[in-house]
Design an enzyme around this catalytic site. Structure first.
Site, short mmCIF file in Angstrom:
data_model
loop_
_atom_site.label_atom_id
_atom_site.label_comp_id
_atom_site.label_asym_id
_atom_site.label_seq_id
_atom_site.Cartn_x
_atom_site.Cartn_y
_atom_site.Cartn_z
N LYS A 1 7.39 -11.92 9.97
CA LYS A 1 6.57 -10.70 9.89
C LYS A 1 5.94 -10.36 11.23
O LYS A 1 5.81 -9.19 11.58
CB LYS A 1 5.49 -10.85 8.82
CG LYS A 1 6.06 -10.73 7.41
CD LYS A 1 4.99 -10.38 6.40
CE LYS A 1 5.59 -10.20 5.01
NZ LYS A 1 4.60 -9.90 3.98
N LYS B 1 18.80 -11.08 4.12
CA LYS B 1 18.50 -10.83 2.71
C LYS B 1 18.16 -9.35 2.49
O LYS B 1 17.76 -8.65 3.43
CB LYS B 1 17.33 -11.71 2.26
CG LYS B 1 16.04 -11.41 2.97
CD LYS B 1 14.83 -12.04 2.31
CE LYS B 1 13.59 -11.48 2.99
NZ LYS B 1 12.33 -11.78 2.45
N LYS C 1 12.94 -4.65 1.64
CA LYS C 1 12.47 -3.25 1.62
C LYS C 1 12.01 -2.78 2.99
O LYS C 1 11.79 -1.59 3.19
CB LYS C 1 11.38 -3.05 0.57
CG LYS C 1 10.19 -3.96 0.67
CD LYS C 1 9.36 -3.83 -0.60
CE LYS C 1 8.70 -5.13 -0.95
NZ LYS C 1 8.31 -5.23 -2.34
#
Ligand code: AMP
Ligand code: TRP
Length: 323
Positions: free
Chosen positions: A114, A192, A195
């Site tokens: 992140k 993966k 979103k």
């Protein structure tokens, strides 16, 4: 078994969330002997650890609950609530912070991923401790999540052991509960399904049939002729298995091995299988009103608050904070 899981209200729910976690939530709640007690949470305090559109947040929170309900979670069988309605979660997170090391938080791969895209904030760094608090405050034993959350559940287990050994036996060690589809890959063929990537790389649970057909028709595969079967092709065939049954998927896998597969036949079959599965989801979702969600949240928090308060009191007592 006591089950706890959560999802962030971050705007969109995709097939990875559904197959990796939410579909399993409904299965666990419905276990025939009723031996599970399931709690599901919309984790708004987790969703604000990166920049977010504050005006959209109220609707995102409501939509996340609609997605959970549409996946088959029944508020008469499980409890559904909003994280920030029970402030004891954040209070327990503070207490757990005092037994968590910088080193173990620095090792969290999601933090590393992140912060490649977002600012290094204290809240983002501390995110896994709040997640541990979510689980521990209800003394949950089973945590149905996708593979990317397993490291956080492992950290929770470490904190449970540490707390129990420092302050006396209090919490059970929770286990991650994974599905076959614990890591659904992106339609782009790499990484993966997520979103935070371009919408063309995931199928949102609310995508219209034509959007699904289009996204699947441009999903990455191999050329069908090479000896090595690409990960992207395996992923699509696995997806087909999820929706049409393993036997059907095996047929396409055999064709691929024999190099006779026609993607012009396989892809439409996959798209229709997905559309079929999403239709009841989308119908259920459209049938839930914002008002119903608010009532479910109010009832859920009212039911859980005494449990959270009780655990917090026990923890404070054991930590020598009650005079
Ligand atoms: P999030 O959207 O990050 O709040 O994730 C909600 C749940 O979906 C978590 O249990 C994740 O582990 C799971 N999940 C997210 N992406 C995937 C994926 N691509 N495959 C399987 N599970 C996933
Ligand atoms: N971190 C989880 C995710 O991003 C969401 C979450 C928060 C969660 N608290 C939790 C999942 C407790 C399971 C249990 O998907």
């Amino acid at each position: 078994m006591k089950i706890f899981s959560g999802i962030q209200p971050s705007g969109v729910v995709h097939l990875g969330n559904y197959l990796g976690a939410m579909k399993n939530w409904a299965n666990l709640q419905n276990s025939p002997a009723g031996e599970n007690e399931a709690i599901f949470c919309v984790v708004d305090y987790h969703a604000i650890t990166v920049d977010y559109p504050k005006d959209e947040m109220p609707q995102r929170i409501i939509n996340a609950a609609k997605d959970i309900l549409a996946s088959g979670v029944d508020p008469n069988k499980s409890t559904l609530f909003l994280q920030s309605d029970i402030p004891e979660h954040t209070e327990l997170a503070w207490l757990l912070n005092t037994i968590t090391t910088m080193g173990e938080l620095s090792r969290m791969t999601q933090y590393k991923d992140k912060t490649a895209k977002h600012e290094e904030r204290a809240g983002l760094f501390d995110y896994p401790v709040l997640m541990a608090a979510d689980i521990m405050i209800y003394k949950a034993e089973g945590v149905p999540v996708g593979e990317d959350q397993v490291q956080h559940v492992e950290l929770t287990r470490d904190l449970v052991r540490r707390f129990n050994s420092k302050f006396g036996d209090t919490f059970p060690e929770p286990k991650p509960l994974l599905t076959e589809a614990k890591r659904v890959m992106s339609l782009s063929g790499s990484g993966k399904m997520s979103k935070s990537d371009s919408p063309s790389t995931y199928i949102a649970m609310t995508d219209e049939p034509d959007v699904i057909r289009k996204k699947i028709s441009s999903a990455v595969t191999d050329d069908g002729q090479s000896d090595d079967i690409s990960q992207s092709t395996i992923n699509l065939i696995n997806l087909y298995g999820e929706f049409a049954g393993q036997g059907e998927a095996d047929k396409f896998m055999e064709q691929r091995k024999a190099k006779t597969i026609k993607y012009s036949e396989f892809k439409p079959a996959l798209a229709e299988a997905i559309i079929n599965e999403l239709e009841p989801f989308q119908k259920r979702r459209a049938g839930v009103t914002d008002e119903e969600v608010k009532k479910i949240f109010t009832d859920g928090a009212a039911k859980l608050r005494p449990i959270a308060q009780e655990t917090l009191k026990e923890v404070k007592e054991k930590m020598g904070l009650i005079i």
